[in-house]
Write a protein that holds these residues in place. Sequence first.
Motif, PDB file in Angstrom:
ATOM      1  N   PRO A 161       0.806  -1.237   0.000  1.00  0.00           N
ATOM      2  CA  PRO A 161       0.000   0.000   0.000  1.00  0.00           C
ATOM      3  C   PRO A 161       0.832   1.276   0.000  1.00  0.00           C
ATOM      4  CG  PRO A 161      -0.905  -1.583   1.551  1.00  0.00           C
ATOM      5  CD  PRO A 161       0.415  -2.133   1.102  1.00  0.00           C
ATOM      6  N   ALA A 162       1.966   1.256   0.698  1.00  0.00           N
ATOM      7  CA  ALA A 162       2.802   2.454   0.753  1.00  0.00           C
ATOM      8  C   ALA A 162       3.550   2.715  -0.548  1.00  0.00           C
ATOM      9  CB  ALA A 162       3.803   2.343   1.906  1.00  0.00           C
ATOM     10  N   SER A 163       3.774   1.663  -1.338  1.00  0.00           N
ATOM     11  CA  SER A 163       4.546   1.814  -2.589  1.00  0.00           C
ATOM     12  C   SER A 163       3.675   1.738  -3.829  1.00  0.00           C
ATOM     13  CB  SER A 163       5.622   0.733  -2.651  1.00  0.00           C
ATOM     14  OG  SER A 163       5.034  -0.565  -2.634  1.00  0.00           O
ATOM     15  N   ILE A 164       2.361   1.672  -3.681  1.00  0.00           N
ATOM     16  CA  ILE A 164       1.489   1.439  -4.826  1.00  0.00           C
ATOM     17  C   ILE A 164       1.557   2.578  -5.837  1.00  0.00           C
ATOM     18  CG2 ILE A 164      -0.543   2.508  -3.772  1.00  0.00           C
ATOM     19  CD1 ILE A 164      -0.470  -0.697  -5.913  1.00  0.00           C
ATOM     20  N   ALA A 165       1.777   3.803  -5.384  1.00  0.00           N
ATOM     21  CA  ALA A 165       1.835   4.933  -6.317  1.00  0.00           C
ATOM     22  C   ALA A 165       2.994   4.789  -7.289  1.00  0.00           C
ATOM     23  CB  ALA A 165       1.947   6.253  -5.545  1.00  0.00           C
ATOM     24  N   GLY A 166       4.175   4.445  -6.769  1.00  0.00           N
ATOM     25  CA  GLY A 166       5.333   4.253  -7.643  1.00  0.00           C
ATOM     26  C   GLY A 166       5.179   3.050  -8.539  1.00  0.00           C
ATOM     27  N   ILE A 167       4.568   1.982  -8.017  1.00  0.00           N
ATOM     28  CA  ILE A 167       4.355   0.788  -8.830  1.00  0.00           C
ATOM     29  C   ILE A 167       3.422   1.087  -9.992  1.00  0.00           C
ATOM     30  CG2 ILE A 167       3.345  -1.519  -8.815  1.00  0.00           C
ATOM     31  CD1 ILE A 167       4.364  -1.824  -5.953  1.00  0.00           C
ATOM     32  N   LEU A 168       2.329   1.792  -9.728  1.00  0.00           N
ATOM     33  CA  LEU A 168       1.380   2.117 -10.792  1.00  0.00           C
ATOM     34  C   LEU A 168       1.993   3.048 -11.827  1.00  0.00           C
ATOM     35  CD1 LEU A 168      -2.031   2.531  -8.928  1.00  0.00           C
ATOM     36  CD2 LEU A 168      -1.301   0.699 -10.450  1.00  0.00           C
ATOM     37  N   THR A 169       2.919   3.895 -11.400  1.00  0.00           N
ATOM     38  CA  THR A 169       3.619   4.740 -12.369  1.00  0.00           C
ATOM     39  C   THR A 169       4.389   3.886 -13.371  1.00  0.00           C
ATOM     40  OG1 THR A 169       3.846   6.525 -10.757  1.00  0.00           O
ATOM     41  CG2 THR A 169       5.326   6.567 -12.647  1.00  0.00           C
ATOM     42  N   GLY A 170       5.084   2.860 -12.883  1.00  0.00           N
ATOM     43  CA  GLY A 170       5.788   1.953 -13.785  1.00  0.00           C
ATOM     44  C   GLY A 170       4.843   1.187 -14.682  1.00  0.00           C
ATOM     45  N   VAL A 171       3.701   0.774 -14.141  1.00  0.00           N
ATOM     46  CA  VAL A 171       2.716   0.058 -14.949  1.00  0.00           C
ATOM     47  C   VAL A 171       2.171   0.955 -16.054  1.00  0.00           C
ATOM     48  CG1 VAL A 171       0.446  -1.050 -14.900  1.00  0.00           C
ATOM     49  CG2 VAL A 171       2.105  -1.514 -13.086  1.00  0.00           C
ATOM     50  N   ILE A 172       1.912   2.215 -15.736  1.00  0.00           N
ATOM     51  CA  ILE A 172       1.419   3.163 -16.742  1.00  0.00           C
ATOM     52  C   ILE A 172       2.420   3.301 -17.881  1.00  0.00           C
ATOM     53  CG2 ILE A 172       0.843   5.590 -17.159  1.00  0.00           C
ATOM     54  CD1 ILE A 172      -0.218   5.677 -14.288  1.00  0.00           C
ATOM     55  N   LEU A 173       3.694   3.469 -17.543  1.00  0.00           N
ATOM     56  CA  LEU A 173       4.725   3.590 -18.570  1.00  0.00           C
ATOM     57  C   LEU A 173       4.822   2.316 -19.402  1.00  0.00           C
ATOM     58  CD1 LEU A 173       7.535   5.353 -16.487  1.00  0.00           C
ATOM     59  CD2 LEU A 173       6.019   6.396 -18.175  1.00  0.00           C
ATOM     60  N   ALA A 174       4.701   1.169 -18.742  1.00  0.00           N
ATOM     61  CA  ALA A 174       4.806  -0.107 -19.461  1.00  0.00           C
ATOM     62  C   ALA A 174       3.653  -0.283 -20.433  1.00  0.00           C
ATOM     63  CB  ALA A 174       4.840  -1.257 -18.455  1.00  0.00           C
TER      64      ALA A 174
END
Length: 307
Positions: free
Chosen positions: A210-223
Motif C-alpha cells: 500500500p505504501a509503494s502502490i503509487a510508484g508501482i502504478l507509475t511503472g505500470v502506466i509507462l509499461a
Amino acid sequence: MAELSVQSEVNKQTKYINFEKVSKRMSFRIFLNNAVKILFFLSTMFGFVVLLFLLYRIFADGLGWISIDFLTNKLSTLPERAGIFGAIVGTIWLMVIVGPLTMLLGIGTAIYLEEYAKKGKVHSFIQTNITNLAGVPSIVFGLLGLTIFVRMFGFGPSIIAGGMTMSLLVLPIVVVAAQEAIRSVPQHLREASYGMGATKWQTIKNIVLPASIAGILTGVILALSRAIGETAPLVALGIPALIIPIPGGVMDNFTVLPMQIYYWTIDSVLVDEYAQMAAATIIVLLIILFLMNSIAIIIRNKFQNRF
C-alpha cells in the motif's frame, strides 16, 4: 619604514590581482551558466515545436476521417468503406492480456528481489540482467515470442501469443519501477509491523505494497503506454492487418491499431487516402492511450493520498 611601505604596496597589488582573477572567473561562470540555460531551453523548445508540428499534421490530415462509420466498420480495401473496429477490439484484447500478466509477474519479481532474495552474486546477476533487458530492441522480443509462443507452444499469431510477447517486452520496466517504489518505503514501518507480531507476508501485503502502490502504478502506466504503441514485435509474430473477423477470444487471430497504422502508411504510396486514414487511426490510438493513462493516474493518486 621604506621596506614596510614597499611590502604594503605589494600586498595591495596582490589583492588587486587576486580580486581581478576572481572577478574574471565569476564572469566566466555566469556566462557559462547563462549559455547552458539557453542551450537547454532551445533543446526543450525544439522538441516541443516538433511535437506540435507532428500533432498539427496528424489532426489536419486525419480529423476529417473520424466518424461513427470509421470507428465501427471492418477493414476494407476500399478507403471509403474501411474502418478500424477490428483493430480497436484487438488492441483492447491485447491490453487485457498484457496488463494483468505484466503486473503479476513484474510486482511478484520485485517483491522477491527486494524482500526475500539474499544479497549476493546471484542477486546481482539477476538484477543486472533485468536492467539490461530494458534496453534490448523490441524486435528481439518479437523473435523470442515467435520461437516460443507461436511455434513451440503452437499458439500461432493469436492474442495470447501477442499478449505474452508484449508482457516480456515491458516486464523490465515494471520490475525496476516496483523495486524502486518498494525501496522507498521506510524501514521503520516494517519494523513496527514486525513488532506488532505480523509475519513477513502480512507486512508486505498490509504495509509495503500500500505504501509503494503509487510508484508501482507509475511503472505500470509507462509499461502499458509502450506496449500499446509497439509494432515491431507484432510484425515478427506475423500479426496480419488484413480483412479478418473480429476477435472473440484469446486464441483468435487479431490486429491492433499500431499494425493498421503501419500498413496503411506503407500502402499510402499506392492510395493517397491511406495516409489520411493512418492519421485518423493515430488520433484514435492517442485517445485510447490518454484514457488509459488518465484512469491509471486517478487510481494512483487515490492510493497516494490514502497512504
